[in-house]
Design an enzyme around this catalytic site. Structure first.
Site, PDB file in Angstrom:
ATOM      1  CD  GLU A  15      -2.923  -0.728   5.804  1.00  0.00           C
ATOM      2  OE1 GLU A  15      -3.893  -0.690   5.007  1.00  0.00           O
ATOM      3  OE2 GLU A  15      -2.080   0.178   5.874  1.00  0.00           O
ATOM      4  CB  THR A  57      -0.946   0.008   1.218  1.00  0.00           C
ATOM      5  OG1 THR A  57      -1.693   1.210   1.209  1.00  0.00           O
ATOM      6  CG2 THR A  57      -0.220  -0.124   2.543  1.00  0.00           C
ATOM      7  CD1 TRP A 103     -10.123  19.139  14.682  1.00  0.00           C
ATOM      8  CD2 TRP A 103      -8.717  19.161  12.959  1.00  0.00           C
ATOM      9  NE1 TRP A 103      -8.884  18.812  15.154  1.00  0.00           N
ATOM     10  CE2 TRP A 103      -7.993  18.819  14.120  1.00  0.00           C
ATOM     11  CE3 TRP A 103      -8.031  19.238  11.748  1.00  0.00           C
ATOM     12  CZ2 TRP A 103      -6.623  18.554  14.114  1.00  0.00           C
ATOM     13  CZ3 TRP A 103      -6.669  18.978  11.735  1.00  0.00           C
ATOM     14  CH2 TRP A 103      -5.981  18.641  12.905  1.00  0.00           C
ATOM     15  CE  LYS A 151      -5.426  22.328  14.644  1.00  0.00           C
ATOM     16  NZ  LYS A 151      -4.518  21.891  15.638  1.00  0.00           N
TER      17      LYS A 151
HETATM   18  P1  AMP Z   1      -6.057   1.502   0.421  1.00  0.00           P
HETATM   19  O1  AMP Z   1      -5.232   0.803   1.417  1.00  0.00           O
HETATM   20  O2  AMP Z   1      -5.300   2.009  -0.745  1.00  0.00           O
HETATM   21  O3  AMP Z   1      -7.229   0.694   0.017  1.00  0.00           O
HETATM   22  O4  AMP Z   1      -6.624   2.826   1.116  1.00  0.00           O
HETATM   23  C1  AMP Z   1      -7.320   2.773   2.333  1.00  0.00           C
HETATM   24  C2  AMP Z   1      -7.832   4.146   2.678  1.00  0.00           C
HETATM   25  O5  AMP Z   1      -8.839   4.548   1.749  1.00  0.00           O
HETATM   26  C3  AMP Z   1      -8.532   4.196   4.027  1.00  0.00           C
HETATM   27  O6  AMP Z   1      -7.612   4.322   5.084  1.00  0.00           O
HETATM   28  C4  AMP Z   1      -9.418   5.415   3.865  1.00  0.00           C
HETATM   29  O7  AMP Z   1      -8.712   6.608   4.102  1.00  0.00           O
HETATM   30  C5  AMP Z   1      -9.796   5.365   2.401  1.00  0.00           C
HETATM   31  N1  AMP Z   1     -11.132   4.769   2.236  1.00  0.00           N
HETATM   32  C6  AMP Z   1     -11.445   3.511   1.943  1.00  0.00           C
HETATM   33  N2  AMP Z   1     -12.780   3.345   1.837  1.00  0.00           N
HETATM   34  C7  AMP Z   1     -13.334   4.561   2.081  1.00  0.00           C
HETATM   35  C8  AMP Z   1     -14.676   5.053   2.139  1.00  0.00           C
HETATM   36  N3  AMP Z   1     -15.723   4.295   1.885  1.00  0.00           N
HETATM   37  N4  AMP Z   1     -14.846   6.360   2.430  1.00  0.00           N
HETATM   38  C9  AMP Z   1     -13.782   7.163   2.670  1.00  0.00           C
HETATM   39  N5  AMP Z   1     -12.511   6.768   2.613  1.00  0.00           N
HETATM   40  C10 AMP Z   1     -12.277   5.471   2.337  1.00  0.00           C
END
Ligand code: AMP
Length: 538
Positions: free
Chosen positions: A326, A181, A439, A434
């Site tokens: 993860e 990732t 926030w 911020k």
């Molecule tokens: P990845 O590991 O590339 O799949 O990215 C994971 C990250 O994507 C998470 O920690 C979130 O910040 C974001 N994410 C995943 N699903 C959502 C969702 N439904 N709404 C908002 N952010 C999301």
């Protein structure tokens, strides 16, 4: 109870035994292929035996640089089937990151799609552990390549054994897969998936209150198979005997709409930008989408207006889900409880827009400092998750200690929880704006802007400000038919009733395109860097 190990190989074995006639429809560079699970099973076993002949052993990492197609599906089972580790590599990353990932994982073999060859040829001299390349081509002859030694996928299959057994002496906690990732800074971080984690996650995808994938479904994973195992869909769909549609390298909105119509897709999965594109296509052309019973959307926040358009205009149920590399990835999913069915449309959409309830099998808490936040939908904190398909470390990486503490994964996502237990993501910690010590949620502003009929996409970032520390600036892409016809003030007036005045973006910048990450999320880092001197120069 018996201690039968949960293994990835057993998922395909079930499809071979009980659903040999069911189909996998796969698009590759040269066209569309139809295979049955019987054929997929035999081809997978041939591949598994050939990999062993080439010297792949238990625990070895086998890398893939490939789109969503049947050959990729076969490696999904062939590698873990012989105890090796399926390592899917994001082919949209920079050559430097791809090199780092292959070397860090110590991949022994690399499976490469024909159109990805130039990328790997460029970095081949820096790859320290790769012993052989297997080229996935539809052609009879191996394409010209400087990769050595290189084998043709189909030739390898010809010399393989269609009855080759999957490995027996396997511990369910052994690694079956891995995926890197992208980190905000530094090199990508590796996550290893165990056989047990993948199987339990597949169970989770079959639950009625999550995605309810079953034999009756036709599943189309648009999310790439190099991104968190296409959210586990290929594993679950195979196990349950669902028909699968793998859209290959050309997943334009038009191709997807055609696949949905022609193959009668019932469940599909992808990031919001894919669905924004599909919505646009549905508005332009006339397609029969009546087979769709669920669009699964995650990866970044699904805009409320988009959910509304799919659910109300096109009558396609929309499932907003949340997860991370993860978390294998399904962690939360938006669901209406039985007693919420009679709420009015606006309330229903508000619930549907949240990331929803933690799925059965996992646990979560949202903490601010040492305490859990109140479940009032207002107090914000960091979302923590634990459970049997949540990683407990990054592969050989010092950064493990930043994200994995006291048996919990610290997601780095800021969330609220409402009285019903629904999680709503406010932002990534780093994306919150911020302003004057308070926030502002960039996600809420984006959502409000994308509800305007003229707005195609919107991304809001915090930009350094001499007085307020940061101020929000919105980047907006208008739909083609509205270009030049809508101005900043109209958009600000449209969203103003929903926010305190100081929340409103100081500026709206119209763009032709918002930069995206390798998996289709808004690339806020790039926007922030473009705008970092906005106030200083002004
Ligand atoms: P990845 O590991 O590339 O799949 O990215 C994971 C990250 O994507 C998470 O920690 C979130 O910040 C974001 N994410 C995943 N699903 C959502 C969702 N439904 N709404 C908002 N952010 C999301």
């Amino acid at each position: 109870m018996m201690q039968l190990p949960l293994t990835v190989g057993s998922l395909l074995e079930r499809a071979e035994k009980f659903f040999p006639k069911k189909q996998v429809v796969s698009r590759t560079l040269s066209g569309i292929h139809h295979l049955t699970y019987k054929e997929i099973g035999q081809r997978t076993r041939r591949l598994a035996s050939s990999l062993e002949k080439l010297g792949v052993k238990k625990g070895d990492r086998v890398g893939t640089l490939a789109w969503n197609h049947h050959r990729h599906l076969e490696i999904y089972f062939a590698a873990p089937g012989i105890g090796a580790v399926l390592h899917t590599i994001n082919l949209r990353l920079s050559p430097e990151h791809i090199t780092y990932i292959i070397n860090h994982a110590e991949d022994k073999m690399l499976f490469v799609d024909e159109d990805i060859l130039p990328l790997i040829e460029r970095v081949k001299d820096s790859l320290k552990t790769v012993k052989a390349y297997i080229i996935m081509t539809d052609q009879d002859k191996l394409p010209r390549t400087s990769l050595q030694p290189a084998y043709s996928y189909e030739r390898l299959l010809e010399s393989g054994d269609p009855k080759h057994p999957f490995i027996q002496n396997i511990d369910e906690n052994d690694p079956a897969g891995m995926c890197y990732t992208s980190a905000t800074t530094g090199n990508p971080k590796g996550v290893v998936y165990s056989h047990r984690g993948i199987v339990l996650h597949s169970f989770a995808l079959g639950l009625a209150d999550t995605t309810a994938i079953s034999e009756k479904d036709t599943c189309m994973a648009v999310v790439p198979m190099f991104h968190v195992n296409a959210w586990g869909m290929p594993f679950a769909a195979t196990w349950f005997g669902s028909k699968q549609v793998l859209p290959g390298p050309m997943f334009t909105p038009k191709h997807l709409a055609e696949f949905i119509q022609e193959e009668k897709v019932s469940v599909t999965a992808g990031v919001p930008t894919i669905w924004l594109g599909l919505l646009n296509e549905l508005e332009r052309g006339s397609y029969d989408t009546s087979s769709l019973r669920a669009i699964l959307c995650g990866g970044s926040a699904a805009p409320t207006a988009m959910i509304q358009a799919f659910e109300q205009k096109y009558k396609i149920p929309f499932l907003h889900a949340y997860g991370m590399t993860e978390t294998t990835p399904l962690a939360t999913i938006s669901t209406l409880k039985s007693y919420q069915k009679d709420l009015d449309e606006a309330e229903v959409i508000t619930i549907r827009s949240k990331q929803g309830l933690i799925v059965p099998g996992l646990e979560m808490k949202v903490i601010a400092g040492d305490n859990e936040v109140k479940w009032d939908g207002k107090e914000m904190g960091e979302l923590l998750i634990r459970g049997p398909w949540i990683a407990n470390e990054y592969y050989k990486d010092e950064r493990t200690k930043e994200s994995f503490k006291d048996g919990w994964l610290y997601t780095g996502d800021v969330a609220t929880v409402d009285e019903e237990g629904n999680v709503k993501l406010v932002d990534r910690t780093k994306d919150l704006v911020k302003s004057g010590g308070e926030w502002i949620s960039s996600v809420d502003l984006e959502n409000a802007l994308m509800a305007h009929e003229a707005v195609f996409e919107s991304s809001v970032v915090g930009v350094p400000h001499p007085q307020w520390q940061e101020r929000p600036i919105a980047c907006v892409v208008l739909k083609d038919s509205y270009k030049g016809k809508v101005n900043k003030q109209e958009l600000l007036d449209f969203i103003a009733p929903q926010f305190a005045k100081w929340w409103l973006p100081d500026e709206i910048i119209f763009m032709d395109d918002i930069p995206k990450t390798s998996v289709g999320k808004f690339l806020k880092r790039e926007l922030r860097s473009r705008l970092k001197n906005y106030y200083i120069e002004a």
